[in-house]
Motif scaffolding. Structure first.
Motif, PDB file in Angstrom:
ATOM      1  N   ILE A  67       0.841  -1.191   0.000  1.00  0.00           N
ATOM      2  CA  ILE A  67       0.000   0.000   0.000  1.00  0.00           C
ATOM      3  C   ILE A  67       0.879   1.245   0.000  1.00  0.00           C
ATOM      4  O   ILE A  67       1.819   1.346   0.795  1.00  0.00           O
ATOM      5  CB  ILE A  67      -0.931   0.022   1.232  1.00  0.00           C
ATOM      6  N   SER A  68       0.579   2.179  -0.878  1.00  0.00           N
ATOM      7  CA  SER A  68       1.341   3.417  -0.967  1.00  0.00           C
ATOM      8  C   SER A  68       1.286   4.175   0.360  1.00  0.00           C
ATOM      9  O   SER A  68       0.240   4.218   1.017  1.00  0.00           O
ATOM     10  CB  SER A  68       0.764   4.327  -2.060  1.00  0.00           C
ATOM     11  N   ALA A  97      -1.764   6.497   1.848  1.00  0.00           N
ATOM     12  CA  ALA A  97      -3.060   6.111   1.282  1.00  0.00           C
ATOM     13  C   ALA A  97      -4.115   6.128   2.387  1.00  0.00           C
ATOM     14  O   ALA A  97      -3.913   5.558   3.455  1.00  0.00           O
ATOM     15  CB  ALA A  97      -2.979   4.723   0.655  1.00  0.00           C
ATOM     16  N   LYS A  98      -5.221   6.804   2.122  1.00  0.00           N
ATOM     17  CA  LYS A  98      -6.303   6.875   3.098  1.00  0.00           C
ATOM     18  C   LYS A  98      -7.299   5.750   2.830  1.00  0.00           C
ATOM     19  O   LYS A  98      -7.767   5.588   1.711  1.00  0.00           O
ATOM     20  CB  LYS A  98      -7.015   8.223   3.022  1.00  0.00           C
ATOM     21  N   VAL A  99      -7.600   5.000   3.894  1.00  0.00           N
ATOM     22  CA  VAL A  99      -8.550   3.897   3.804  1.00  0.00           C
ATOM     23  C   VAL A  99      -9.696   4.183   4.763  1.00  0.00           C
ATOM     24  O   VAL A  99      -9.474   4.451   5.940  1.00  0.00           O
ATOM     25  CB  VAL A  99      -7.880   2.548   4.146  1.00  0.00           C
ATOM     26  N   TYR A 133     -10.687   8.789  -0.696  1.00  0.00           N
ATOM     27  CA  TYR A 133     -10.128   7.568  -0.112  1.00  0.00           C
ATOM     28  C   TYR A 133      -9.579   6.652  -1.196  1.00  0.00           C
ATOM     29  O   TYR A 133     -10.191   6.476  -2.237  1.00  0.00           O
ATOM     30  CB  TYR A 133     -11.200   6.813   0.686  1.00  0.00           C
ATOM     31  N   ALA A 134      -8.441   6.023  -0.896  1.00  0.00           N
ATOM     32  CA  ALA A 134      -7.850   5.067  -1.818  1.00  0.00           C
ATOM     33  C   ALA A 134      -8.568   3.718  -1.751  1.00  0.00           C
ATOM     34  O   ALA A 134      -8.634   2.995  -2.724  1.00  0.00           O
ATOM     35  CB  ALA A 134      -6.373   4.878  -1.506  1.00  0.00           C
ATOM     36  N   TRP A 153     -10.159  -1.546  -3.326  1.00  0.00           N
ATOM     37  CA  TRP A 153      -9.267  -0.451  -3.684  1.00  0.00           C
ATOM     38  C   TRP A 153      -9.880   0.322  -4.835  1.00  0.00           C
ATOM     39  O   TRP A 153     -10.255  -0.250  -5.850  1.00  0.00           O
ATOM     40  CB  TRP A 153      -7.877  -0.984  -4.048  1.00  0.00           C
ATOM     41  N   THR A 172      -8.314   3.229  -6.074  1.00  0.00           N
ATOM     42  CA  THR A 172      -7.231   3.916  -6.794  1.00  0.00           C
ATOM     43  C   THR A 172      -6.077   2.936  -6.972  1.00  0.00           C
ATOM     44  O   THR A 172      -6.159   1.777  -6.561  1.00  0.00           O
ATOM     45  CB  THR A 172      -6.737   5.154  -6.003  1.00  0.00           C
ATOM     46  N   ASP A 173      -4.985   3.419  -7.519  1.00  0.00           N
ATOM     47  CA  ASP A 173      -3.816   2.559  -7.709  1.00  0.00           C
ATOM     48  C   ASP A 173      -2.889   2.574  -6.496  1.00  0.00           C
ATOM     49  O   ASP A 173      -1.716   2.254  -6.606  1.00  0.00           O
ATOM     50  CB  ASP A 173      -3.065   2.942  -8.980  1.00  0.00           C
ATOM     51  N   ALA A 174      -3.401   2.890  -5.310  1.00  0.00           N
ATOM     52  CA  ALA A 174      -2.600   2.914  -4.088  1.00  0.00           C
ATOM     53  C   ALA A 174      -2.158   1.514  -3.672  1.00  0.00           C
ATOM     54  O   ALA A 174      -1.186   1.361  -2.944  1.00  0.00           O
ATOM     55  CB  ALA A 174      -3.372   3.567  -2.952  1.00  0.00           C
TER      56      ALA A 174
END
Length: 144
Positions: A20-21, A24-26, A76-77, A114, A116-118
């Motif tokens: 995970i980048s 990154a907000k989850v 959010y990612a 997911w 995004t690409d995070a």
């Protein structure tokens, strides 16, 4: 893998390591209140698509919404449904406001989607198979 909702009898699963980048907000869905808040912030009406099925499943008639994933991805990612959140709310009516509700449907416990690409997929593929020959079926890693 035991808790996949609507698995359709799958006997195999493929897993890969995910990194995970940083930053990154989850969004954590730990119960119906968190789902309702997501639906209030990013509503997408689905009454025409899901209303009849959800009415038959829950007994509730009225307006239905889910989160608008495109808009959620702006903040959010990913979204994580905790096991406790799944057990507390999956498949039940989640009141969003006085005349709108939602349902957490199609998710498995402790699952992350997911947006995004995070989430960067890397590492070797691991294949798991369900051994149905034993008295108590188990999942086991299939040798490569």
């Amino acid at each position: 893998m035991w808790f996949v909702e609507d698995s359709m009898g799958w006997e195999r699963a493929v897993t890969r390591h995910v990194t995970i980048s940083a930053g990154a907000k989850v969004y954590e869905i730990a119960g119906p209140q968190a789902w309702a808040e997501l639906c209030r912030r990013f509503p997408l009406e689905v009454t025409a698509q899901n209303g009849e099925d959800w009415r038959l499943t829950t007994g509730r008639s009225g307006r239905w919404v889910i989160p608008d994933w495109t808009r959620v991805a702006g903040d959010y990612a990913g979204l994580h449904l905790t096991a406790a959140g799944y057990l507390a709310a999956a498949g039940t009516v989640v009141d969003v406001d006085a005349d709108t509700a939602s349902v957490i449907a199609g998710w498995a416990p402790d699952e992350t989607y997911w947006l995004t690409d995070a989430a960067l997929v890397n590492g070797e593929v691991q294949t798991w198979v369900r051994d149905t020959n034993s008295r108590h079926p188990v999942w086991a890693e299939q040798p490569q």
